[in-house]
Design a protein around this motif. Structure first.
Motif, PDB file in Angstrom:
ATOM      1  N   ALA A   7      41.730  37.587  20.484  1.00 40.17           N
ATOM      2  CA  ALA A   7      40.183  37.874  20.395  1.00 40.17           C
ATOM      3  C   ALA A   7      39.329  37.285  21.451  1.00 40.17           C
ATOM      4  O   ALA A   7      38.677  37.972  22.046  1.00 40.17           O
ATOM      5  CB  ALA A   7      39.546  37.582  18.990  1.00 40.17           C
ATOM      6  N   MET A   8      39.729  36.002  21.753  1.00 42.00           N
ATOM      7  CA  MET A   8      38.830  35.466  22.831  1.00 42.00           C
ATOM      8  C   MET A   8      39.162  36.246  24.438  1.00 42.00           C
ATOM      9  O   MET A   8      38.286  36.423  24.979  1.00 42.00           O
ATOM     10  CB  MET A   8      39.095  33.901  22.821  1.00 42.00           C
ATOM     11  CG  MET A   8      38.305  33.358  24.108  1.00 42.00           C
ATOM     12  SD  MET A   8      36.684  32.955  23.685  1.00 42.00           S
ATOM     13  CE  MET A   8      36.069  32.205  25.254  1.00 42.00           C
ATOM     14  N   TRP A   9      40.359  36.418  24.581  1.00 41.00           N
ATOM     15  CA  TRP A   9      40.898  37.233  25.642  1.00 41.00           C
ATOM     16  C   TRP A   9      40.016  38.596  25.854  1.00 41.00           C
ATOM     17  O   TRP A   9      39.707  38.982  27.008  1.00 41.00           O
ATOM     18  CB  TRP A   9      42.246  37.271  25.657  1.00 41.00           C
ATOM     19  CG  TRP A   9      43.044  37.757  27.003  1.00 41.00           C
ATOM     20  CD1 TRP A   9      43.108  39.139  27.159  1.00 41.00           C
ATOM     21  CD2 TRP A   9      43.358  37.501  28.081  1.00 41.00           C
ATOM     22  NE1 TRP A   9      43.747  39.432  28.293  1.00 41.00           N
ATOM     23  CE2 TRP A   9      43.744  38.288  29.063  1.00 41.00           C
ATOM     24  CE3 TRP A   9      43.312  35.982  28.523  1.00 41.00           C
ATOM     25  CZ2 TRP A   9      44.343  37.946  30.223  1.00 41.00           C
ATOM     26  CZ3 TRP A   9      43.818  35.626  29.873  1.00 41.00           C
ATOM     27  CH2 TRP A   9      44.282  36.712  30.606  1.00 41.00           C
ATOM     28  N   ASP A  10      39.810  39.328  24.912  1.00 40.73           N
ATOM     29  CA  ASP A  10      39.406  40.563  24.838  1.00 40.73           C
ATOM     30  C   ASP A  10      37.788  40.618  24.698  1.00 40.73           C
ATOM     31  O   ASP A  10      37.156  41.766  24.724  1.00 40.73           O
ATOM     32  CB  ASP A  10      39.662  41.405  23.445  1.00 40.73           C
ATOM     33  CG  ASP A  10      41.319  41.823  23.950  1.00 40.73           C
ATOM     34  OD1 ASP A  10      41.710  41.695  25.065  1.00 40.73           O
ATOM     35  OD2 ASP A  10      42.068  41.713  22.872  1.00 40.73           O
ATOM     36  N   ALA A  71      35.147  33.868  37.458  1.00 42.40           N
ATOM     37  CA  ALA A  71      36.591  33.545  37.369  1.00 42.40           C
ATOM     38  C   ALA A  71      37.083  33.317  38.743  1.00 42.40           C
ATOM     39  O   ALA A  71      37.742  32.343  39.276  1.00 42.40           O
ATOM     40  CB  ALA A  71      37.557  34.349  36.644  1.00 42.40           C
ATOM     41  N   LEU A  72      36.853  34.237  39.541  1.00 41.86           N
ATOM     42  CA  LEU A  72      37.407  34.259  40.985  1.00 41.86           C
ATOM     43  C   LEU A  72      36.569  33.166  41.848  1.00 41.86           C
ATOM     44  O   LEU A  72      37.396  32.546  42.587  1.00 41.86           O
ATOM     45  CB  LEU A  72      37.023  35.797  41.557  1.00 41.86           C
ATOM     46  CG  LEU A  72      37.462  35.604  43.052  1.00 41.86           C
ATOM     47  CD1 LEU A  72      38.970  35.544  43.205  1.00 41.86           C
ATOM     48  CD2 LEU A  72      37.111  37.015  43.447  1.00 41.86           C
ATOM     49  N   VAL A 108      31.087  30.218  31.627  1.00 42.85           N
ATOM     50  CA  VAL A 108      31.009  30.212  30.194  1.00 42.85           C
ATOM     51  C   VAL A 108      29.906  31.254  29.748  1.00 42.85           C
ATOM     52  O   VAL A 108      29.977  31.745  28.984  1.00 42.85           O
ATOM     53  CB  VAL A 108      30.738  29.060  29.800  1.00 42.85           C
ATOM     54  CG1 VAL A 108      30.580  28.983  28.091  1.00 42.85           C
ATOM     55  CG2 VAL A 108      32.120  28.035  30.019  1.00 42.85           C
ATOM     56  N   ARG A 109      28.828  31.176  30.702  1.00 42.27           N
ATOM     57  CA  ARG A 109      27.426  31.770  30.379  1.00 42.27           C
ATOM     58  C   ARG A 109      27.682  33.236  30.617  1.00 42.27           C
ATOM     59  O   ARG A 109      27.165  34.044  29.758  1.00 42.27           O
ATOM     60  CB  ARG A 109      26.468  31.376  31.396  1.00 42.27           C
ATOM     61  CG  ARG A 109      24.914  32.002  31.350  1.00 42.27           C
ATOM     62  CD  ARG A 109      24.579  31.999  29.802  1.00 42.27           C
ATOM     63  NE  ARG A 109      23.095  32.624  29.835  1.00 42.27           N
ATOM     64  CZ  ARG A 109      23.099  33.942  29.544  1.00 42.27           C
ATOM     65  NH1 ARG A 109      24.300  34.604  29.079  1.00 42.27           N
ATOM     66  NH2 ARG A 109      21.944  34.396  29.502  1.00 42.27           N
ATOM     67  N   GLY A 113      35.887  36.980  28.028  1.00 42.96           N
ATOM     68  CA  GLY A 113      36.650  36.210  27.406  1.00 42.96           C
ATOM     69  C   GLY A 113      37.747  35.876  28.448  1.00 42.96           C
ATOM     70  O   GLY A 113      38.049  34.456  28.327  1.00 42.96           O
ATOM     71  N   ARG A 114      38.305  36.774  29.172  1.00 41.54           N
ATOM     72  CA  ARG A 114      39.241  36.521  30.053  1.00 41.54           C
ATOM     73  C   ARG A 114      38.862  35.644  31.161  1.00 41.54           C
ATOM     74  O   ARG A 114      39.700  34.547  31.541  1.00 41.54           O
ATOM     75  CB  ARG A 114      39.886  37.678  30.745  1.00 41.54           C
ATOM     76  CG  ARG A 114      41.231  37.719  31.670  1.00 41.54           C
ATOM     77  CD  ARG A 114      41.502  39.075  31.835  1.00 41.54           C
ATOM     78  NE  ARG A 114      41.667  39.869  30.913  1.00 41.54           N
ATOM     79  CZ  ARG A 114      41.812  41.538  31.101  1.00 41.54           C
ATOM     80  NH1 ARG A 114      42.081  41.834  32.206  1.00 41.54           N
ATOM     81  NH2 ARG A 114      42.148  41.979  29.972  1.00 41.54           N
TER      82      ARG A 114
END
Length: 376
Positions: A7-10, A71-72, A108-109, A113-114
């Protein structure tokens, strides 16, 4: 993957979406290198300070894309510092390195989720690398964990607050659309129905009584003018034109307008009882709209109706509205937009509204607005 992790990933990105660039981004990019150079000049005892300042300045531009590619950018920044850590055998001791927390916050902000899971993995790997390369004091570990936890908590808090604001804005917009739909239906539909009835009456008497047909045309002209005026008023409110004064909300006394005689239509008998003057303007406007819609429906749909009785009674318990016609017996009908709007108006004030066949024939609409909802 376990269900919570999946669920967090999606999980989607933050809403509303972030801005691409703001002036603060360029300010950070301009100020951080200056601070880093000043710190290096003032701290000659820091090992490998020249290499660290070069790397820290080189990865400052990652701040410009931290919202759109969190993320990058986090991977680039922490990857570069990890390489230098392995080469030098120690972490950066420059305070300027703390600006990397901005990238953690951004993941985070604003991230999906990924992005958050990948960012957490990168930060954890960087932290473990620091532990493996040399002895670390427990106080340093506790301090680092506390700072990361605080940064993450701030990101989650601001993300949640923004999402709550967006949901509240959507809710308000939906309420405004529903209110506009009710007002359009209750005002414009009322006048258009009157125009249609008068047109039918004019067609019936045109051949036998031309003077009556002319009078009908005058009534139609008046109703059309009022319709245009109300439409223009609604459009001005939506466009928020400067200098436009809002028309006062309809009051209980305005119900007498519904009793105007119309050629070929049923007679409207209005009765106002109780302490009508004590009814607040908001409640009075709702009562007017409910009565207007009830009369409009009776004129439009009641077969062979000759009379429409409108009774408004106010007392200590609240206010009650009854709209009844003497038309042919009617079967139950699925509620249309008008009845749905009436129910919504009454419900918003803690009241009830019912519409259905009346005993002995015709149709009756009953609305009760309790005094407890008058403060709404």
């Amino acid at each position: 993957m376990t269900s919570p992790v999946r669920a967090m990933w999606d999980a989607p990105a933050a809403t509303p979406p972030p801005p691409r660039r703001v002036w603060r981004d360029w300010a950070l990019v301009g100020v951080i290198p200056v601070i880093a150079l000043i710190e290096v000049a003032l701290r000659p005892d820091v090992p490998w300070r020249v290499l660290w300042v070069v790397v820290l300045v080189a990865i400052v531009p990652t701040l410009l894309w931290r919202r759109t590619r969190p993320a990058l950018m986090l991977a680039i920044a922490f990857g570069a510092t990890a390489v230098v850590t392995v080469v030098t055998g120690s972490d950066s001791q420059l305070v300027t390195t703390a600006y990397l927390l901005i990238l953690v916050y951004a993941a985070v902000r604003w991230g999906t989720g990924r992005a958050m899971l990948l960012g957490a993995t990168i930060v954890l790997a960087s932290f473990l690398l620091s532990l493996l390369l040399g002895p670390v004091l427990p106080s340093d570990v506790i301090g680092s964990v506390a700072v990361l936890a605080m940064t993450t908590t701030l990101g989650v808090a601001f993300r949640g607050r923004a999402a709550a604001r967006a949901r509240e804005l959507d809710r308000v917009k939906l309420q405004e659309r529903e209110q506009l739909a009710r007002d359009l239906h209750d005002t414009v539909a009322h006048h258009v129905s009157a125009i249609a009835i008068q047109a039918q009456a004019g067609t019936a008497v045109a051949a036998a009584d031309p003077d009556a047909a002319v009078e009908v045309l005058r009534v139609i002209e008046g109703e059309a003018s009022r319709t245009l005026a109300e439409m223009r008023s609604i459009v001005r409110v939506l466009r928020r034109e400067e200098g436009h004064e809002l028309a006062p909300s309809p009051a209980i006394a305005d119900l007498r307008q519904l009793a105007r005689p119309e050629s070929g239509g049923p007679v409207v008998d209005l009765q106002l009882t109780g302490d009508i003057e004590a009814v607040p303007p908001t409640i009075a406007a709702t009562v007017y709209r409910l009565a207007q819609e009830g009369v409009t429906n009776a004129r439009r749909h009641a077969r062979n109706a000759t009379r429409i009785d409108v009774l408004v009674h106010a007392d200590d318990a609240g206010i009650r509205l009854d709209v009844r016609d003497d038309g042919d017996p009617a079967a139950s009908a699925a509620p249309g937009y008008g009845i749905t709007g009436m129910i919504e108006r009454a419900t918003l004030l803690g009241g009830t509204c019912q519409a259905g066949p009346a005993p002995g024939g015709g149709w009756v609409v009953t609305a009760v607005l309790p005094r407890s909802g008058w403060s709404t």
